[in-house]
Write a protein that holds these residues in place. Structure first.
Motif, PDB file in Angstrom:
ATOM      1  N   UNK A   1       0.664  -1.236   0.062  1.00  0.00           N
ATOM      2  CA  UNK A   1       0.099   0.183   0.043  1.00  0.00           C
ATOM      3  C   UNK A   1       0.912   1.237  -0.309  1.00  0.00           C
ATOM      4  N   UNK A   2       1.886   1.239   0.956  1.00  0.00           N
ATOM      5  CA  UNK A   2       2.807   2.550   0.922  1.00  0.00           C
ATOM      6  C   UNK A   2       3.443   2.527  -0.589  1.00  0.00           C
ATOM      7  N   UNK A   3       4.093   1.346  -1.113  1.00  0.00           N
ATOM      8  CA  UNK A   3       4.823   1.530  -2.328  1.00  0.00           C
ATOM      9  C   UNK A   3       3.956   1.969  -3.562  1.00  0.00           C
ATOM     10  N   UNK A   4       2.615   1.687  -3.393  1.00  0.00           N
ATOM     11  CA  UNK A   4       1.756   1.976  -4.462  1.00  0.00           C
ATOM     12  C   UNK A   4       1.254   3.394  -4.274  1.00  0.00           C
ATOM     13  N   UNK A   5       0.957   3.841  -3.018  1.00  0.00           N
ATOM     14  CA  UNK A   5       0.638   5.374  -2.818  1.00  0.00           C
ATOM     15  C   UNK A   5       1.873   6.183  -3.437  1.00  0.00           C
ATOM     16  N   UNK A   6       3.202   5.954  -3.008  1.00  0.00           N
ATOM     17  CA  UNK A   6       4.421   6.658  -3.690  1.00  0.00           C
ATOM     18  C   UNK A   6       4.480   6.736  -5.049  1.00  0.00           C
ATOM     19  N   UNK A   7       4.172   5.353  -5.779  1.00  0.00           N
ATOM     20  CA  UNK A   7       3.940   5.268  -7.129  1.00  0.00           C
ATOM     21  C   UNK A   7       2.850   6.091  -7.647  1.00  0.00           C
ATOM     22  N   UNK A   8       1.788   6.023  -7.353  1.00  0.00           N
ATOM     23  CA  UNK A   8       0.836   6.825  -7.889  1.00  0.00           C
ATOM     24  C   UNK A   8       0.758   8.370  -7.642  1.00  0.00           C
ATOM     25  N   UNK A   9       1.567   8.993  -6.648  1.00  0.00           N
ATOM     26  CA  UNK A   9       1.857  10.181  -6.786  1.00  0.00           C
ATOM     27  C   UNK A   9       2.622  10.873  -7.816  1.00  0.00           C
TER      28      UNK A   9
ATOM     29  N   UNK B   1      18.978  -7.388  -2.448  1.00  0.00           N
ATOM     30  CA  UNK B   1      18.276  -6.599  -2.463  1.00  0.00           C
ATOM     31  C   UNK B   1      16.586  -7.324  -2.463  1.00  0.00           C
ATOM     32  N   UNK B   2      15.720  -6.765  -1.860  1.00  0.00           N
ATOM     33  CA  UNK B   2      14.282  -7.062  -2.303  1.00  0.00           C
ATOM     34  C   UNK B   2      13.633  -5.971  -2.947  1.00  0.00           C
ATOM     35  N   UNK B   3      13.166  -6.257  -3.973  1.00  0.00           N
ATOM     36  CA  UNK B   3      12.672  -5.239  -5.177  1.00  0.00           C
ATOM     37  C   UNK B   3      11.142  -5.675  -5.461  1.00  0.00           C
ATOM     38  N   UNK B   4      10.315  -4.621  -5.482  1.00  0.00           N
ATOM     39  CA  UNK B   4       8.897  -4.712  -5.711  1.00  0.00           C
ATOM     40  C   UNK B   4       8.903  -4.110  -7.330  1.00  0.00           C
TER      41      UNK B   4
ATOM     42  N   UNK C   1      -0.067   3.425 -22.106  1.00  0.00           N
ATOM     43  CA  UNK C   1       1.411   2.806 -22.193  1.00  0.00           C
ATOM     44  C   UNK C   1       1.538   2.024 -21.117  1.00  0.00           C
ATOM     45  N   UNK C   2       2.413   1.010 -21.098  1.00  0.00           N
ATOM     46  CA  UNK C   2       2.773   0.024 -20.023  1.00  0.00           C
ATOM     47  C   UNK C   2       4.187   0.257 -19.541  1.00  0.00           C
ATOM     48  N   UNK C   3       4.340   0.625 -18.242  1.00  0.00           N
ATOM     49  CA  UNK C   3       5.867   0.846 -17.736  1.00  0.00           C
ATOM     50  C   UNK C   3       6.037  -0.426 -16.803  1.00  0.00           C
ATOM     51  N   UNK C   4       7.300  -0.717 -16.527  1.00  0.00           N
ATOM     52  CA  UNK C   4       7.909  -1.512 -15.444  1.00  0.00           C
ATOM     53  C   UNK C   4       8.576  -0.616 -14.700  1.00  0.00           C
ATOM     54  N   UNK C   5       8.094  -0.526 -13.374  1.00  0.00           N
ATOM     55  CA  UNK C   5       8.858   0.157 -12.497  1.00  0.00           C
ATOM     56  C   UNK C   5       9.481  -0.881 -11.269  1.00  0.00           C
ATOM     57  N   UNK C   6      10.846  -0.592 -11.058  1.00  0.00           N
ATOM     58  CA  UNK C   6      11.643  -1.404 -10.107  1.00  0.00           C
ATOM     59  C   UNK C   6      11.805  -0.466  -8.713  1.00  0.00           C
ATOM     60  N   UNK C   7      11.233  -0.859  -7.761  1.00  0.00           N
ATOM     61  CA  UNK C   7      11.542   0.070  -6.397  1.00  0.00           C
ATOM     62  C   UNK C   7      12.079  -1.019  -5.461  1.00  0.00           C
ATOM     63  N   UNK C   8      13.012  -0.272  -4.770  1.00  0.00           N
ATOM     64  CA  UNK C   8      13.630  -0.835  -3.390  1.00  0.00           C
ATOM     65  C   UNK C   8      12.425  -1.099  -2.542  1.00  0.00           C
ATOM     66  N   UNK C   9      12.295  -2.390  -2.009  1.00  0.00           N
ATOM     67  CA  UNK C   9      11.134  -2.781  -1.093  1.00  0.00           C
ATOM     68  C   UNK C   9      11.666  -2.142   0.375  1.00  0.00           C
ATOM     69  N   UNK C  10      12.684  -1.855   0.470  1.00  0.00           N
ATOM     70  CA  UNK C  10      12.971  -1.341   2.018  1.00  0.00           C
ATOM     71  C   UNK C  10      12.687   0.032   2.185  1.00  0.00           C
ATOM     72  N   UNK C  11      13.326   0.968   1.176  1.00  0.00           N
ATOM     73  CA  UNK C  11      13.080   2.380   1.069  1.00  0.00           C
ATOM     74  C   UNK C  11      12.101   2.930   0.180  1.00  0.00           C
ATOM     75  N   UNK C  12      11.737   2.242  -0.800  1.00  0.00           N
ATOM     76  CA  UNK C  12      10.612   2.919  -1.817  1.00  0.00           C
ATOM     77  C   UNK C  12      11.328   3.459  -2.970  1.00  0.00           C
ATOM     78  N   UNK C  13      12.566   3.484  -2.925  1.00  0.00           N
ATOM     79  CA  UNK C  13      13.301   4.442  -3.796  1.00  0.00           C
ATOM     80  C   UNK C  13      13.046   3.712  -5.168  1.00  0.00           C
ATOM     81  N   UNK C  14      12.865   4.439  -6.326  1.00  0.00           N
ATOM     82  CA  UNK C  14      12.643   4.060  -7.422  1.00  0.00           C
ATOM     83  C   UNK C  14      14.120   3.909  -8.144  1.00  0.00           C
ATOM     84  N   UNK C  15      14.260   2.137  -8.638  1.00  0.00           N
ATOM     85  CA  UNK C  15      15.535   1.984  -9.231  1.00  0.00           C
ATOM     86  C   UNK C  15      15.608   1.956 -10.692  1.00  0.00           C
ATOM     87  N   UNK C  16      14.321   1.658 -11.170  1.00  0.00           N
ATOM     88  CA  UNK C  16      14.384   1.741 -12.567  1.00  0.00           C
ATOM     89  C   UNK C  16      12.991   1.896 -13.151  1.00  0.00           C
TER      90      UNK C  16
END
Length: 97
Positions: A39-47, A64-67, A77-92
């Motif tokens: 939920x936290x990850x998706x809220x950050x992504x939606x913003x 690393x654990x990656x969402x 358009x379809x996008x693939x986002x990779x985020x650090x599961x610990x910090x929520x940082x967008x990696x790719x």
């Protein structure tokens, strides 16, 4: 026909067991505070990236654990986002074809 059905079941059962173990592991990591909630990850992504999530995975990549989130944006358009599961940082972020 019956043999095919039995073969299909024999092939699918290990996959279902693996999926259940993955779910249990993700829950344990969340409860221990080691990762952010989906939920936290998706809220950050939606913003940052408005759209609709199509698929979400939690994966172990080296240390690393990656969402991994597949997202359909408002332009279709379809996008693939990779985020650090610990910090929520967008990696790719990359657009899928």
């Amino acid at each position: 026909m019956k043999k095919r059905y039995l073969l299909l079941v024999a092939l699918l059962v290990p996959l279902l067991v693996m999926a259940e173990r993955d779910h249990e592991r993700a829950r344990a990591l969340l409860e221990s505070g080691e990762i952010l909630s989906l939920e936290q990850i998706l809220a950050n992504v939606r913003a940052e990236y408005p759209g609709r999530p199509l698929e979400v995975k939690l994966e172990q990549k080296k240390d690393a654990l990656i969402y991994e989130i597949e997202l359909l944006d408002d332009d279709g358009k379809v996008w693939e986002l990779k985020l650090d599961a610990v910090t929520g940082e967008l990696l790719k972020r990359e657009r899928e074809d």
